[in-house]
Scaffold this active site. Structure first.
Site, short mmCIF file in Angstrom:
data_model
loop_
_atom_site.label_atom_id
_atom_site.label_comp_id
_atom_site.label_asym_id
_atom_site.label_seq_id
_atom_site.Cartn_x
_atom_site.Cartn_y
_atom_site.Cartn_z
N TRP A 61 0.84 -1.20 0.00
CA TRP A 61 0.00 0.00 0.00
C TRP A 61 0.87 1.24 0.00
O TRP A 61 2.06 1.18 0.32
CB TRP A 61 -1.03 -0.01 1.14
CG TRP A 61 -0.53 -0.14 2.56
CD1 TRP A 61 0.74 -0.42 2.98
CD2 TRP A 61 -1.32 -0.02 3.74
NE1 TRP A 61 0.80 -0.49 4.34
CE2 TRP A 61 -0.46 -0.24 4.84
CE3 TRP A 61 -2.66 0.26 3.98
CZ2 TRP A 61 -0.92 -0.19 6.17
CZ3 TRP A 61 -3.10 0.30 5.30
CH2 TRP A 61 -2.23 0.07 6.38
N HIS A 69 -7.69 19.53 -7.44
CA HIS A 69 -7.85 19.79 -8.88
C HIS A 69 -6.68 19.21 -9.68
O HIS A 69 -6.24 19.79 -10.66
CB HIS A 69 -8.04 21.29 -9.11
CG HIS A 69 -9.26 21.80 -8.43
ND1 HIS A 69 -10.44 22.08 -9.09
CD2 HIS A 69 -9.52 22.00 -7.12
CE1 HIS A 69 -11.35 22.45 -8.21
NE2 HIS A 69 -10.82 22.41 -7.00
N HIS A 73 -10.38 15.63 -13.10
CA HIS A 73 -11.00 16.05 -11.85
C HIS A 73 -12.30 16.80 -12.05
O HIS A 73 -12.62 17.25 -13.15
CB HIS A 73 -10.01 16.87 -11.00
CG HIS A 73 -9.74 18.24 -11.54
ND1 HIS A 73 -8.80 18.49 -12.50
CD2 HIS A 73 -10.30 19.44 -11.25
CE1 HIS A 73 -8.79 19.78 -12.77
NE2 HIS A 73 -9.70 20.39 -12.03
N ASP A 75 -14.93 19.86 -10.69
CA ASP A 75 -15.02 21.16 -10.02
C ASP A 75 -16.42 21.32 -9.45
O ASP A 75 -17.41 21.24 -10.19
CB ASP A 75 -14.82 22.32 -11.02
CG ASP A 75 -13.36 22.58 -11.34
OD1 ASP A 75 -12.50 21.76 -10.98
OD2 ASP A 75 -13.09 23.62 -11.97
N HIS A 79 -15.97 25.87 -5.67
CA HIS A 79 -14.59 26.15 -6.12
C HIS A 79 -14.40 27.63 -6.44
O HIS A 79 -13.31 28.17 -6.26
CB HIS A 79 -14.30 25.28 -7.35
CG HIS A 79 -12.98 25.51 -8.00
ND1 HIS A 79 -11.81 25.64 -7.29
CD2 HIS A 79 -12.63 25.62 -9.31
CE1 HIS A 79 -10.79 25.82 -8.14
NE2 HIS A 79 -11.26 25.82 -9.36
N HIS A 206 -15.66 29.39 -15.20
CA HIS A 206 -15.67 29.28 -13.74
C HIS A 206 -16.65 30.28 -13.13
O HIS A 206 -17.46 29.94 -12.26
CB HIS A 206 -14.26 29.52 -13.19
CG HIS A 206 -13.34 28.35 -13.37
ND1 HIS A 206 -12.63 28.13 -14.53
CD2 HIS A 206 -13.03 27.32 -12.54
CE1 HIS A 206 -11.92 27.02 -14.39
NE2 HIS A 206 -12.14 26.51 -13.20
MN MN Z 1 -10.47 22.45 -11.37
#
Ligand code: MN
Length: 256
Positions: A61, A69, A73, A75, A79, A206
């Protein structure tokens, strides 16, 4: 009659194919680089704890760390500052039904090959809709550019004046919101264009999408394997408490 049983039967009968839209999490995978006065996104980091050795004789492990991010990924609305006061807008509190939604895939590969700073406008989306039908409410809008096929050292496409990569302008984002898209997904490192600091408003994807409670997906791969309409996207982020986003495995289910 059961829709889920029918779907399971189609799946097990070989009528459905699952496509992986995810890049491997790897220390070499590029992350977004902000101007130096800002905090920076950490790349993926991995450290072995044991591998069938004196540190752990029967087990293997590792510890890993990264930014929320990093890599392929998700958002969450929280964010961005425009989404900070939306209730239940962090990855652990978002309504989970948004994590399983169909998608429209808008192919602008040719335009991006000719111009890495290609800007997607509302007119581009309306042209796409004339050929493919209107984007249904609640679906993902995925921008196919084949950017995921670039070498990693060309992925950010950095020049002296910053990154050069495609993205939407405010008109395109407003139309996605009008269509009530669940979110916007891209093959590049951000939902906004590399030069979107100079757009009006700045970073329209965004700013506007997260302000409207919409999601983002970045660093997607294999969008070239999806139909223009109807792939079912499975994209549940990690349930990080108050998380602004998370690396995740993104899958698409399509007719085999
Ligand atoms: Mn992002």
């Amino acid at each position: 009659m059961s829709s889920v049983n029918d779907f399971g039967a189609a799946l097990m009968g070989g009528k459905v194919r699952t496509v992986d839209l995810t890049h491997p999490l790897d220390p070499d995978f590029p992350v977004i680089i902000l101007p130096e006065q800002f905090g920076q996104c950490a790349p993926f980091k991995i450290e072995e704890v044991s591998r069938y050795d004196e540190r752990g004789p029967a087990w293997y492990w590792r510890n890993f760390s990264c930014n929320e991010h990093t890599g392929t990924h998700f958002d969450a609305p929280v964010h961005w500052i425009t989404g900070k006061d939306i209730p239940n807008s962090s990855v652990d509190t978002l309504a989970v039904d948004g994590f399983v939604r169909p998608a429209c895939v808008l192919d602008f590969t040719r335009e991006v090959a000719a111009d890495p700073d290609f800007v997607l406008t509302a007119d581009h989306i309306r042209d796409w809709e004339k050929k493919n039908g209107e984007i249904p409410h609640g679906w993902w809008v995925l921008l196919r550019t084949d950017w995921s096929k670039r070498e990693w050292n060309d992925y950010l496409n950095l020049r002296e004046d910053g990154a050069h990569s495609p993205g939407p302008d405010a008109s395109a984002v407003r139309l996605m919101i009008e269509r009530d898209a669940v979110g916007f997904g891209v093959e590049t490192v951000g939902t906004d264009a590399g030069q979107a600091h100079g757009f009006e408003p700045q970073y329209p994807a965004h700013t506007l999408l997260h302000g409207a409670g919409k999601f983002g997906l970045q660093c997607l791969a294999n969008l070239d394997q999806l139909p223009a309409r109807g792939a079912l996207i499975i994209a549940p982020p990690l349930k990080i408490k108050n998380g602004s986003g998370s690396p995740l495995r993104v899958l698409a289910m399509i007719d085999a």
